[in-house]
Enzyme design. Sequence first.
Site, PDB file in Angstrom:
ATOM      1  CG  ASP A  98      33.722  34.777  45.927  1.00  0.00           C
ATOM      2  OD1 ASP A  98      34.916  34.566  45.652  1.00  0.00           O
ATOM      3  OD2 ASP A  98      33.038  35.682  45.415  1.00  0.00           O
ATOM      4  CG  ASP A 200      38.798  36.980  44.752  1.00  0.00           C
ATOM      5  OD1 ASP A 200      37.892  37.618  44.184  1.00  0.00           O
ATOM      6  OD2 ASP A 200      39.779  37.519  45.309  1.00  0.00           O
ATOM      7  CD  GLU A 262      31.234  16.695  36.743  1.00  0.00           C
ATOM      8  OE1 GLU A 262      30.994  17.670  36.010  1.00  0.00           O
ATOM      9  OE2 GLU A 262      32.223  15.964  36.610  1.00  0.00           O
ATOM     10  CG  HIS A 329      31.285  41.581  43.193  1.00  0.00           C
ATOM     11  ND1 HIS A 329      31.533  40.494  42.382  1.00  0.00           N
ATOM     12  CD2 HIS A 329      32.369  41.728  43.973  1.00  0.00           C
ATOM     13  CE1 HIS A 329      32.729  40.010  42.677  1.00  0.00           C
ATOM     14  NE2 HIS A 329      33.254  40.743  43.639  1.00  0.00           N
ATOM     15  CG  ASP A 330      34.718  43.131  41.288  1.00  0.00           C
ATOM     16  OD1 ASP A 330      34.520  43.600  42.430  1.00  0.00           O
ATOM     17  OD2 ASP A 330      35.249  42.019  41.082  1.00  0.00           O
TER      18      ASP A 330
HETATM   19  C1  GLC Z   1      38.161  40.107  43.023  1.00  0.00           C
HETATM   20  C2  GLC Z   1      36.826  40.468  43.605  1.00  0.00           C
HETATM   21  C3  GLC Z   1      36.859  41.889  44.043  1.00  0.00           C
HETATM   22  C4  GLC Z   1      37.929  42.036  45.101  1.00  0.00           C
HETATM   23  C5  GLC Z   1      39.266  41.530  44.594  1.00  0.00           C
HETATM   24  C6  GLC Z   1      40.230  41.332  45.709  1.00  0.00           C
HETATM   25  O1  GLC Z   1      38.431  40.798  41.855  1.00  0.00           O
HETATM   26  O2  GLC Z   1      35.818  40.211  42.657  1.00  0.00           O
HETATM   27  O3  GLC Z   1      35.628  42.318  44.535  1.00  0.00           O
HETATM   28  O4  GLC Z   1      38.046  43.366  45.503  1.00  0.00           O
HETATM   29  O5  GLC Z   1      39.153  40.278  43.971  1.00  0.00           O
HETATM   30  O6  GLC Z   1      39.881  40.205  46.467  1.00  0.00           O
END
Ligand code: GLC
Length: 533
Positions: A98, A200, A262, A329-330
Amino acid sequence: MTALWWQTGVIYQIYPRSFQDTNGDGMGDLKGIEQRLDYLASLGIDAIWISPIYPSPMVDFGYDVADYCGVDARFGTLADFDDLLAQAHARGIRVLLDFVPNHTSDRHPWFVESRSSRGDPKRDWYIWRDPAPDGGPPNNWISDFSGSAWEWDEATGQYYYHAFLKEQADLNWRNPAVRAAMYDAMRFWLDRGVDGFRIDVLWHMVKAADFPDNPPNPDHQPAMGDMHRVLQLHSTDQPEVHCIAADMRAIADSYGTKGLGERVLIGEIYLTIDRLMQYYGGERAEVHLPFNFQLIDAPWQARSLAELIARYEAALPPSGWPNWVLGNHDRPRVGAKRGQAQARVAAMLLLTLRGTPTLYYGDELGLSDVAIPAAQVQDPRELREPGLALGRDPVRTPMPWDGSENAGFTTAKPWLPLNKDWATRNVAQMAEEPHSILTLYRRLLAARRTRLALSIGDFALLDAEGDVLAYERRHGTERLIVALNLGGQSRRLQLPDWASHCRPLLSTLAGAAPARDGDLRLRADEGVILTTE
Ligand code: GLC
Ligand code: CA
């Protein structure tokens, strides 16, 4: 077409803090992921994307990065990461990290320097502005986590910009030195052998150069949260972001296809379909997969889903490869949003649409959102705007592995509570059950692996009514039909002539009846894949 791994493959998102603890601190770690690689290989996924593992004060659980080229001690060491990578690769599993380029932690040495004085060489690495004439923030931009997105710095008499928490200062990507440093961070991991990145908040990275006020949102309701009071017209999705995305792609491409193929870039982008498509790139390619989150918020209704899928497919640029997501996760889990019966139908949808699917850990168990007692809330989003159901702890709870203490996740107290039904809803138990959702996921993943029609085949919607969503997937001589009943009552589907004698390959429910004279009966909440072979 010659399919590439990230086109036929399935990506699995791991929230590392919640996957597997190995050192008894109640938090998952890299060694834990390594321990569970055999599970992932047997599940049948092709790549894992691991949420941030870098050194971090963890104010936003790792999305506040204090060093882009290290591993947080809570997760382990760089050597642990190298081991994990080697072990994953040995099983044919790619590893995506990430990458969090929009902002750093306020403890990152760059920001510490930047805020030390107005004359510091790193001052311009972040976004510093003088106060408005009345002494207040430079404009009306709102943090995604509520309140002004500007934080006053007493010592140097300016505000700095943070799209998220004040502990997450936005980098100034208009500064070439920032770009160079961040591209080096990407190379650091690519050199170690990672197979790509999920990027992100890609659409946030560049802001309008003159920082005009954002327009008010006429449709704002308090329940949406503070951030939606304005439309993020000038603070996100600026034209200059595309040059950065293209630079990142060029870096990924420069690594060629050595190893497992890739290097792939996936962009986290919450925008309308038309805006989203821009991130595939034009003359210069950008990200391979701009995340398509359409299914997360869509009404679970067959006719509108059919329309949404058609609209997305039609909007794709000629070489743009589609992708689909049910959760992350959000956002609330698919099990919570759609219920247990429809979570199975959703799994079939995700794994039979054209394009690359991303699974969220635990969804293969039908995990639901776990209610978190107020005293145990950890997510800064919930702490800042409580009670609006915006908190993300409920979807980040530990993976339940077996029936032993703490579900085999940890020997200590887990950092977030387990799902209440962990004694039965766990990997070991559900792996034994022929009709568990886990078994369904395995069968869907296996079917997808052996039948190219399901991954890269052509896609065409079929005529259907009411609660039924049906489509054809076709590759070479292979022709499959997917028929999904999104409702709680049995339904009929009239099959096209060519399919009148097809037989069920897989059902979301136990057993499935063959079609008779082109008349297919779907039970309540049933999805089937039919084959003509
Ligand atoms: C993205 C992530 C989230 C985080 C935000 C700030 O949306 O998925 O979990 O809080 O960015 O980095
Ligand atoms: Ca641990």
